[in-house]
Design a protein around this motif. Sequence first.
Motif, mmCIF file in Angstrom:
data_model
loop_
_atom_site.group_PDB
_atom_site.id
_atom_site.type_symbol
_atom_site.label_atom_id
_atom_site.label_comp_id
_atom_site.label_asym_id
_atom_site.label_seq_id
_atom_site.Cartn_x
_atom_site.Cartn_y
_atom_site.Cartn_z
ATOM 1 N N GLU A 46 0.827 -1.197 0.000
ATOM 2 C CA GLU A 46 0.000 0.000 0.000
ATOM 3 C C GLU A 46 0.868 1.255 0.000
ATOM 4 O OE1 GLU A 46 -3.492 0.098 0.205
ATOM 5 O OE2 GLU A 46 -3.496 -2.088 -0.051
ATOM 6 N N LEU A 47 0.561 2.166 -0.912
ATOM 7 C CA LEU A 47 1.256 3.443 -0.981
ATOM 8 C C LEU A 47 0.225 4.538 -1.171
ATOM 9 C CD1 LEU A 47 3.907 5.085 -1.170
ATOM 10 C CD2 LEU A 47 3.865 4.657 -3.636
ATOM 11 N N GLY A 48 0.248 5.560 -0.313
ATOM 12 C CA GLY A 48 -0.758 6.615 -0.387
ATOM 13 C C GLY A 48 -0.204 7.982 -0.065
ATOM 14 N N MET A 49 -1.001 8.997 -0.382
ATOM 15 C CA MET A 49 -0.671 10.377 -0.050
ATOM 16 C C MET A 49 -1.930 11.033 0.494
ATOM 17 S SD MET A 49 1.047 13.301 -2.481
ATOM 18 C CE MET A 49 2.534 12.317 -2.617
ATOM 19 N N ASN A 50 -1.799 11.743 1.616
ATOM 20 C CA ASN A 50 -2.972 12.354 2.233
ATOM 21 C C ASN A 50 -2.783 13.844 2.476
ATOM 22 O OD1 ASN A 50 -2.194 12.916 5.213
ATOM 23 N ND2 ASN A 50 -1.500 10.811 4.904
ATOM 24 N N ILE B 114 2.868 11.139 3.250
ATOM 25 C CA ILE B 114 2.808 9.797 2.687
ATOM 26 C C ILE B 114 2.301 8.767 3.694
ATOM 27 C CG2 ILE B 114 4.654 10.265 1.037
ATOM 28 C CD1 ILE B 114 6.534 8.663 2.829
ATOM 29 N N ARG B 115 1.791 7.656 3.142
ATOM 30 C CA ARG B 115 1.408 6.475 3.915
ATOM 31 C C ARG B 115 1.959 5.257 3.189
ATOM 32 N NH1 ARG B 115 -4.447 5.523 4.762
ATOM 33 N NH2 ARG B 115 -4.051 5.119 6.970
ATOM 34 N N ILE B 116 2.643 4.386 3.924
ATOM 35 C CA ILE B 116 3.220 3.176 3.342
ATOM 36 C C ILE B 116 2.869 2.004 4.246
ATOM 37 C CG2 ILE B 116 5.340 1.995 2.642
ATOM 38 C CD1 ILE B 116 6.621 4.733 2.257
ATOM 39 N N GLY B 117 2.421 0.900 3.640
ATOM 40 C CA GLY B 117 2.067 -0.240 4.470
ATOM 41 C C GLY B 117 1.784 -1.499 3.685
ATOM 42 N N MET B 118 1.168 -2.453 4.375
ATOM 43 C CA MET B 118 0.789 -3.743 3.811
ATOM 44 C C MET B 118 -0.670 -4.009 4.155
ATOM 45 S SD MET B 118 3.545 -5.135 2.398
ATOM 46 C CE MET B 118 3.039 -6.858 2.301
ATOM 47 N N SER B 119 -1.349 -4.741 3.267
ATOM 48 C CA SER B 119 -2.750 -5.075 3.514
ATOM 49 C C SER B 119 -3.007 -6.534 3.186
ATOM 50 C CB SER B 119 -3.675 -4.192 2.662
ATOM 51 O OG SER B 119 -3.493 -4.474 1.281
ATOM 52 N N PHE C 233 -4.985 -1.402 -7.757
ATOM 53 C CA PHE C 233 -6.193 -0.762 -7.260
ATOM 54 C C PHE C 233 -5.894 0.718 -7.018
ATOM 55 C CE2 PHE C 233 -7.017 -5.175 -6.213
ATOM 56 C CZ PHE C 233 -8.380 -5.315 -6.485
ATOM 57 N N LEU C 234 -6.677 1.597 -7.650
ATOM 58 C CA LEU C 234 -6.584 3.039 -7.432
ATOM 59 C C LEU C 234 -7.716 3.438 -6.499
ATOM 60 C CD1 LEU C 234 -5.948 4.196 -11.111
ATOM 61 C CD2 LEU C 234 -4.253 3.612 -9.354
ATOM 62 N N GLN C 235 -7.389 4.159 -5.414
ATOM 63 C CA GLN C 235 -8.385 4.420 -4.375
ATOM 64 C C GLN C 235 -8.399 5.879 -3.940
ATOM 65 O OE1 GLN C 235 -7.349 1.758 -1.184
ATOM 66 N NE2 GLN C 235 -7.855 -0.085 -2.328
ATOM 67 N N LEU C 236 -9.599 6.349 -3.621
ATOM 68 C CA LEU C 236 -9.802 7.613 -2.921
ATOM 69 C C LEU C 236 -10.340 7.271 -1.537
ATOM 70 C CD1 LEU C 236 -11.535 9.792 -5.673
ATOM 71 C CD2 LEU C 236 -9.142 9.905 -4.937
ATOM 72 N N HIS D 175 -4.690 6.537 -2.873
ATOM 73 C CA HIS D 175 -3.939 5.311 -2.607
ATOM 74 C C HIS D 175 -3.716 4.513 -3.882
ATOM 75 C CE1 HIS D 175 -3.888 4.434 1.914
ATOM 76 N NE2 HIS D 175 -4.262 5.683 1.791
ATOM 77 N N VAL D 176 -2.594 3.798 -3.893
ATOM 78 C CA VAL D 176 -2.318 2.771 -4.895
ATOM 79 C C VAL D 176 -2.049 1.474 -4.139
ATOM 80 C CG1 VAL D 176 -0.786 1.995 -6.736
ATOM 81 C CG2 VAL D 176 -1.364 4.422 -6.536
#
Length: 243
Positions: free
Chosen positions: A47-51, A67-72, A196-199, A226-227
């Motif tokens: 998981e890679l995101g920007m908020n 940024i947000r970085i993680g695993m799901s 997956f592209l996410q809002l 998020h990606v």
Amino acid sequence: MKGFKPIVIILFLISGVTCQKLQGQAAIVAMLFGDQVASEEFNLGFELGMNWSDYSNIEGVRGKHAIRIGMSGNIKLSESFYLSPAIYFLSQRSFHFKNLSLDTGNPLFDNEFQNTGGRGQLRYVDLPVMTWFALDKWRIGLGPQVSFLTSSNLTFEGPEGNFERDIEENTNAIDYGIMTGLSYELGKARKGKGIFLQLRYYQGFSDIFEDSLLAPENKQHFFAVHVSLPFITEELAQKNLEQ
């Protein structure tokens, strides 16, 4: 035993007490088990995101990208519903402020940084658990999130230079709230492994800062892009391409 392996891996992901340990554990799981545990019922994902975050009851605050970085984990409950527990071992909340005053008890510093601007940064480990409803390539998600603070600071900008203040002791250690999301699947991307592209939108329910720093309640909310990159086998990827 079929459901035992995903449960063990999810528990392994959320074990550990420091950001550094969590990051290392997530990387190890991804490298060792990412494709091996993938099936139509369960897979891991990066998981890679920007908020862009904001806070209630603080005037002159403007969200700054972080940024947000993680695993799901992605668990298939039925043809239409999926459960996705995740861990973001690095999750930042950054913002600019226009009118805050430094209060250290030292007049030499405090007088220089009164009603001034600057920036703030909070870092958390986030644990969201999203339930997704799937309709073709689209998914709509909702679920709780609990966040554990790892660091918090404000940087005051003055005419003679900047002053950075650690405010971790004035920031509550836990935040909790609700996360909503809208996701679109690019199923043939990455040679069938998908993207997956996410809002996402998060609304916090707890007070972020203690009254000794800011009052009244300063609830947190943010928008995020998020990606999500799932780890799946070549066999499943080929099946996605054929479909």
